[in-house]
Scaffold this motif. Structure first.
Motif, PDB file in Angstrom:
ATOM      1  N   TYR A   9       0.824  -1.212   0.000  1.00 25.21           N
ATOM      2  CA  TYR A   9       0.000   0.000   0.000  1.00 25.21           C
ATOM      3  C   TYR A   9       0.857   1.260   0.000  1.00 25.21           C
ATOM      4  O   TYR A   9       0.371   2.329  -0.361  1.00 25.21           O
ATOM      5  N   THR A  56       1.264   1.832  -3.577  1.00 25.49           N
ATOM      6  CA  THR A  56       0.034   2.448  -4.083  1.00 25.49           C
ATOM      7  C   THR A  56       0.029   3.940  -3.796  1.00 25.49           C
ATOM      8  O   THR A  56      -0.270   4.756  -4.673  1.00 25.49           O
ATOM      9  N   GLU A  89      -3.059  -7.230  -5.778  1.00 25.67           N
ATOM     10  CA  GLU A  89      -3.625  -7.713  -4.535  1.00 25.67           C
ATOM     11  C   GLU A  89      -4.216  -6.558  -3.751  1.00 25.67           C
ATOM     12  O   GLU A  89      -3.521  -5.937  -2.962  1.00 25.67           O
ATOM     13  N   SER A 120      -3.554  -6.026   0.129  1.00 28.15           N
ATOM     14  CA  SER A 120      -2.301  -5.448   0.600  1.00 28.15           C
ATOM     15  C   SER A 120      -1.988  -4.121  -0.069  1.00 28.15           C
ATOM     16  O   SER A 120      -1.089  -3.418   0.349  1.00 28.15           O
ATOM     17  N   ALA A 121      -2.746  -3.794  -1.118  1.00 23.81           N
ATOM     18  CA  ALA A 121      -2.443  -2.551  -1.808  1.00 23.81           C
ATOM     19  C   ALA A 121      -3.226  -1.366  -1.265  1.00 23.81           C
ATOM     20  O   ALA A 121      -3.057  -0.247  -1.723  1.00 23.81           O
ATOM     21  N   LEU A 122      -4.105  -1.600  -0.295  1.00 26.06           N
ATOM     22  CA  LEU A 122      -4.840  -0.481   0.302  1.00 26.06           C
ATOM     23  C   LEU A 122      -4.392  -0.313   1.745  1.00 26.06           C
ATOM     24  O   LEU A 122      -4.185  -1.292   2.450  1.00 26.06           O
ATOM     25  N   ASN A 123      -4.249   0.923   2.171  1.00 28.39           N
ATOM     26  CA  ASN A 123      -3.812   1.223   3.521  1.00 28.39           C
ATOM     27  C   ASN A 123      -4.827   0.698   4.539  1.00 28.39           C
ATOM     28  O   ASN A 123      -5.968   1.136   4.553  1.00 28.39           O
ATOM     29  N   PRO A 124      -4.414  -0.267   5.376  1.00 28.40           N
ATOM     30  CA  PRO A 124      -5.409  -0.914   6.241  1.00 28.40           C
ATOM     31  C   PRO A 124      -5.994  -0.027   7.323  1.00 28.40           C
ATOM     32  O   PRO A 124      -7.050  -0.361   7.873  1.00 28.40           O
ATOM     33  N   VAL A 125      -5.336   1.073   7.660  1.00 27.41           N
ATOM     34  CA  VAL A 125      -5.858   1.874   8.761  1.00 27.41           C
ATOM     35  C   VAL A 125      -6.536   3.161   8.296  1.00 27.41           C
ATOM     36  O   VAL A 125      -6.905   4.005   9.111  1.00 27.41           O
ATOM     37  N   MET A 126      -6.704   3.307   6.998  1.00 27.46           N
ATOM     38  CA  MET A 126      -7.298   4.543   6.489  1.00 27.46           C
ATOM     39  C   MET A 126      -8.637   4.211   5.852  1.00 27.46           C
ATOM     40  O   MET A 126      -8.762   3.226   5.132  1.00 27.46           O
ATOM     41  N   ASN A 167     -11.494   8.118   2.301  1.00 21.84           N
ATOM     42  CA  ASN A 167     -10.368   9.035   2.406  1.00 21.84           C
ATOM     43  C   ASN A 167      -9.248   8.665   1.460  1.00 21.84           C
ATOM     44  O   ASN A 167      -8.548   9.523   0.950  1.00 21.84           O
ATOM     45  N   GLN A 168      -9.076   7.344   1.241  1.00 18.56           N
ATOM     46  CA  GLN A 168      -8.028   6.932   0.318  1.00 18.56           C
ATOM     47  C   GLN A 168      -8.365   7.360  -1.105  1.00 18.56           C
ATOM     48  O   GLN A 168      -7.482   7.738  -1.869  1.00 18.56           O
ATOM     49  N   TYR A 197     -13.410   0.425   6.234  1.00 22.56           N
ATOM     50  CA  TYR A 197     -12.001   0.130   6.060  1.00 22.56           C
ATOM     51  C   TYR A 197     -11.835  -0.998   5.043  1.00 22.56           C
ATOM     52  O   TYR A 197     -12.745  -1.790   4.853  1.00 22.56           O
ATOM     53  N   HIS A 251     -10.557  -3.896   4.980  1.00 23.96           N
ATOM     54  CA  HIS A 251     -10.791  -5.297   5.308  1.00 23.96           C
ATOM     55  C   HIS A 251     -12.274  -5.625   5.404  1.00 23.96           C
ATOM     56  O   HIS A 251     -12.661  -6.772   5.511  1.00 23.96           O
ATOM     57  N   GLU A 252     -13.119  -4.600   5.361  1.00 23.10           N
ATOM     58  CA  GLU A 252     -14.564  -4.848   5.407  1.00 23.10           C
ATOM     59  C   GLU A 252     -15.144  -5.098   4.017  1.00 23.10           C
ATOM     60  O   GLU A 252     -16.341  -5.321   3.886  1.00 23.10           O
TER      61      GLU A 252
END
Lengths: 314, 339, 294
Positions: free
Chosen positions: A211, A214, B104, B107-113, B117-118, B157, B159-160
């Motif tokens: 990420y 990204t 993927e 793993s390519a998205l910021n898990p805490v944002m 917002n992303q 988020y 993971h949802e």
């Protein structure tokens, strides 16, 4: 499960621990070889004094009812009578809690201020010279006795260069900040190696994550990338590590308070040990344990607040 | 690569070389790749893992991993060579001009944002949108890529979301600053076949609607057939064949392409059996001499082991690197005669 | 470390993370491990061979020669009662190192045993043990240490008891964690389906693989123990005088900090160097087992 359930679950898990802690604290008196009352009174032992203590601590009763007595008193906020000061141990102890809290928070803040930049410097250029330099810090730091560091800091910054007072708590907010700087720094120096290591490792992990690529490919500028993407993710495991080492942070205050003559519960404990004031020693140990448990809970909650994945994990 | 159909090249990659410093030597991950992409065109980049296709994309956008470097070549976008640009200059290109989507999405998205917002981050950083305006734009994009209930999903988020939804989020992010070209690094490989189809249709629709070009990297031939107009085949860091999708896949002019086609299930042309390509990909540190493919090639002759194999133009707007490409035509003819 | 036995299939597959790779034979090539061991060897030699290195009796007081500065007779000068500082340093190292190295053994063994039982059998055994761990951990290390030493009385055996009661926890956690992962590995399943008893499985199959993590931790634990012993010594709660001890040396020297800083500084430096060597060894071992993970 939502946030609430998580919190409730964690609180529930605390109950057996809390009970266990009281049992351990209670049991300490029975580890004393021989007749605890006699041993503690030592030179001051007279048959009357021994009898008084026996009655006070219920030493003539069976073990279980002794524990009951202990717990009953505890629930009423009674930690026993101080042998040295004569008054309520609880009062003495609670009076001294604020300076210790000050020290703990101040030290934690300083530790973070020291560790984050160093870990960043190391992680952003892995295996470069600066990385090796930063990695050497824990090797040296972990072997430094905190009290020794404290003594040297006092010598350097309070005696040679009169920048800070040699000891004491100070008055008023600014006074505290000034007087407590050296002791807090000492504890922070003891804590920093562990935090630096953990933070560096988790930063390396994050920096290699997809990420981040990204975010780079979105054209996110370096500053924002570091704060909102790298650091925001890297602190999560570091908070866990900090939580694991909380016992060390809190316990380190005991020694440091003594060196710097800070009127906190750590110093109280050491003095009470020398004064053979058992109820106070026991009381402080108990308070410390409660403190650690609470701080751990705080760390867990922060972890849950920082990492949205956690709440959905089970 | 021979000129595209219309409009002149928007993206012109010229003789790109990327090297990776590894413990056992220097890996030539991309070895002289040239590619032209016209406005609104979808170009496929096919090959096995390790063929250098992902590295090519990353080199174009300037997001190579730390050990990799562009050692030669140019990447010309709208007349400007991107290779010598500094990172902060490139940051102005990334997003508004070029975007990338990854394989993927978990793993390519910021898990805490939060997802919204992303998506909104690009417009805030590049287009100077206020928080509210960027959120508006994010919602609009989420609707465009087909994410249901966007108002609620904004605050969710990564993971949802399910895999397919996450990929839609990635696409929304890529579109957020209206880029001219989107680089796709195997975005459908990790998805279910049915979801794959949905995502591909979405990409195709979005591109034709907004005239956005695509460079689509994959090892999956049917996907290329579905989405792209032209295709380039990579092997061992080099281009071995290029041309119009139909021509290259139905009438390959390189034994490697022929092998790929034969080893892929194809609904249109039913074969007797799937034939995998024997052997293993070449070492990119100590590559074979001559044609990189010759150790695995059933047509290999003496000159293949020695002579260099640059791309040569063939009639019909295609090219091949094979010295004996006619053998492919013969093979195919024989196969069809026999079946 | 004894040779690890693997059933055939596991050998052909990827080695498990903790199996010593063939690189193990070249341990001396690891700079961290090698330098750590060299430093430690020098220190151990100095401590053990102390009587050979220095002719001064560390206990002999000589008030006429008190508080001398460093000279060719007394390399580090003398303390307030005329004892040679350098000798006291060496003998103090001897005492503290001896106690620390012994002290680490009990928590190591007890923690490993309890941790492997908890990790392997799981269920209520595990839950009970983990609650016990939580309870012990709730008391800060030094708080418990000081309280225990107070309760048990000063002296060497109190130190061992106190450190054991407090220190087993970390080993138990580490071993339990490792076993939780390791017991899912194929070679364990193979052993169980072969009808081997749990003890045999834990002892001969799981532990040898898993023990390396505990050994690596032990390196840092020895450092912690040295710090604890020295700290107790500083407060007069450790090894009773006049036995030389680095902690009490620091305490004695404190009063003369401005004039004879070497009395306080050098004992501390000795501890730092020992800590450095042990940390290097620990890191080197960790790198050996899992390259790039330290």
């Amino acid at each position: 499960m939502g946030r609430m359930t998580f919190v409730v679950r964690r609180l529930a898990m605390l109950v057996p621990v809390a009970i266990g802690v009281t049992i351990v604290a209670f049991f300490m008196i029975h580890l004393i070889p021989g007749d605890p009352a006699r041993t503690i009174l030592g030179l001051h032992a007279t048959p009357q004094r021994i009898a008084i203590l026996h009655k006070q601590w219920g030493l003539d009763r069976p073990l279980v009812s002794q524990y009951w007595l202990f717990m009953d008193r505890l629930f009423h906020g009674n930690l026993g009578q101080s042998l040295y000061y004569g008054g309520s141990a609880a009062t003495i102890i609670f009076q001294r809690i604020p300076p210790t809290l000050w020290l703990i928070v101040y030290a934690a803040v300083l530790a973070v201020i020291i560790s984050v930049p160093l870990a960043t410097i190391a992680a952003t250029r892995k295996d470069a010279v600066r990385d090796h330099v930063v990695r050497a810090i824990p090797l040296l730091g972990l072997g430094m006795p905190p009290f020794w560091v404290g003594i040297l800091l006092v010598y350097a910054l309070a005696i040679k260069v009169r920048a800070f007072p040699v000891s004491g708590y100070g008055t008023g907010f600014v006074g505290h900040l000034h007087s407590m700087f050296l002791p807090a720094l000492t504890v922070a120096i003891a804590l920093a190696p562990v935090v630096i290591r953990a933070l560096r490792a988790s930063m390396l992990n994050v920096l290699g994550a997809e990420y981040i690529t990204t975010a780079r490919s979105k054209g996110v500028p370096a500053g924002r990338l570091f704060l909102r993407h790298v650091l925001r993710n890297a602190v999560i495991p570091a908070v866990t590590v900090l939580g694991i080492n909380i016992g060390f942070l809190v316990g380190g205050t005991v020694i440091i308070e003594n060196i710097f003559a800070i009127p906190g519960i750590g110093n109280l404990m050491i003095n009470s040990v020398f004064q053979r004031d058992f109820p106070v020693v026991q009381g402080v140990a108990l308070v410390f344990a409660v403190l650690v448990v609470l701080v751990n809970l705080l760390a867990d909650l922060s972890y849950a607040a920082l990492d949205p994945r956690v709440r959905f994990d089970r | 690569m021979t000129g595209p159909a219309a409009g002149g090249a928007m993206l012109d990659v010229r003789d790109l070389h990327v090297e990776i410093a590894a413990k056992h030597g220097t890996v030539r991950a991309v070895d002289g790749v040239s590619l032209e992409v016209a406005k609104g065109e979808a170009v496929g980049l096919v090959g096995e893992s390790g063929s250098g296709k992902s590295m090519t994309l990353r080199a174009i956008l300037g997001v190579l991993p730390a050990e990799a470097k562009v050692t030669a070549g140019q990447v010309v976008l709208d007349g400007v060579d991107l290779v010598p640009l500094s990172n902060s200059d490139m940051n102005r290109i990334r997003g508004p001009k070029m975007a990338m989507i990854f394989q993927e999405p978990m793993s390519a998205l910021n898990p805490v944002m939060r997802v919204g917002n992303q998506i909104a981050e690009g417009p805030r950083v590049h287009l100077g949108y206020s928080k509210a305006k960027a959120a508006e734009r994010a919602l609009e994009l989420m609707r465009r890529v087909g994410i249901p209930d966007p108002e609620r999903r904004f605050r969710a988020y990564p993971h949802e979301f399910s895999g397919g939804m996450r990929q839609r989020v990635m696409i929304a992010i890529a579109l957020s600053c209206d880029p001219e070209i989107i680089l796709c690094d195997e975005p459908t490989t990790a998805l279910d076949v049915t979801i794959q189809d949905q995502i591909l249709r979405l990409l195709a629709r979005l591109c034709s609607e907004s005239d956005v070009s695509l460079v689509f990297v994959t090892h999956d031939l049917p996907v290329v057939a579905q989405l792209c107009q032209r295709v380039a085949v990579m092997y061992g860091g080099q281009l071995v064949e290029t041309g119009n999708v139909h021509d290259v896949l139905l009438e390959p002019r390189h034994p490697y392409t022929l092998g790929l086609v034969r080893s892929a299930p194809d609904v249109e042309f039913v074969r007797e059996s799937l034939v995998p390509i024997p052997g293993a990909p070449p070492s990119l540190v100590t590559p074979p001499s001559g044609c990189l493919f010759h150790p695995r090639c059933s047509f290999a002759e003496e000159d293949c082991k020695v002579l260099p194999t640059p791309l040569r133009e063939l009639p019909g707007g295609r090219s091949t690197a094979c010295l004996h490409y006619e053998r492919c035509e013969e093979e195919l003819a024989a196969e069809r005669a026999g079946s | 470390m004894s040779a690890i036995s693997f059933p055939e299939p596991a050998l052909a597959a990827e080695p498990t993370e903790h199996a010593l790779p063939r690189r193990a034979r070249r341990w001396y090539r690891q700079p961290a491990l090698a330098s750590g061991m060299i430093i430690l060897a020098i220190i151990l030699f100095a401590a053990i061979a102390a009587p050979l290195i220095t002719s001064y009796d560390p206990l002999k007081e000589n008030l006429g020669a008190s508080l001398l500065g460093p000279s060719s007779h007394h390399w580090l000068g003398t303390d307030q009662t005329g004892r040679d500082t350098f000798s006291r340093l060496l003998y103090g190292l001897r005492t503290d190192l001896r106690i620390a190295f012994i002290a680490v053994l009990f928590p190591f063994c007890i923690g490993t045993i309890l941790g492997s039982i908890a990790g392997y059998f799981g269920g209520w055994v595990d839950t009970v043990l983990m609650r016990l761990v939580d309870i012990v951990v709730a008391f800060p290390f030094y708080v418990l240490l000081i309280a225990l030493v107070f309760v048990l009385g000063p002296g060497e055996s109190s130190i061992y008891i106190a450190i054991t009661l407090v220190g087993w926890v970390s080993y138990a956690r580490i071993i339990r964690g490792e076993i939780l992962v390791a017991k899912r590995q194929d070679y364990v399943v193979a052993a169980r389906s072969g009808g081997l008893s749990s003890i045999r499985i834990i002892g001969r199959h799981l532990l040898p693989n898993v023990i390396t993590q505990a050994i690596i931790y032990a390196m840092s634990d020895i450092v912690q123990d040295i710090l604890a012993i020295v700290t107790l010594g500083y407060f007069g709660l450790g090894v009773p005088p006049p036995t030389p001890d680095l902690g009490s040396m620091i305490n004695d020297g404190q009063n003369f900090l401005t004039t004879h800083w070497q009395l306080t500084t050098f004992p501390g430096l000795a501890v730092v160097v020992v800590g450095l060597s042990l940390s290097l060894i620990g890191d080197g071992l960790a790198d050996l087992i899992r390259p790039g993970h330290s």
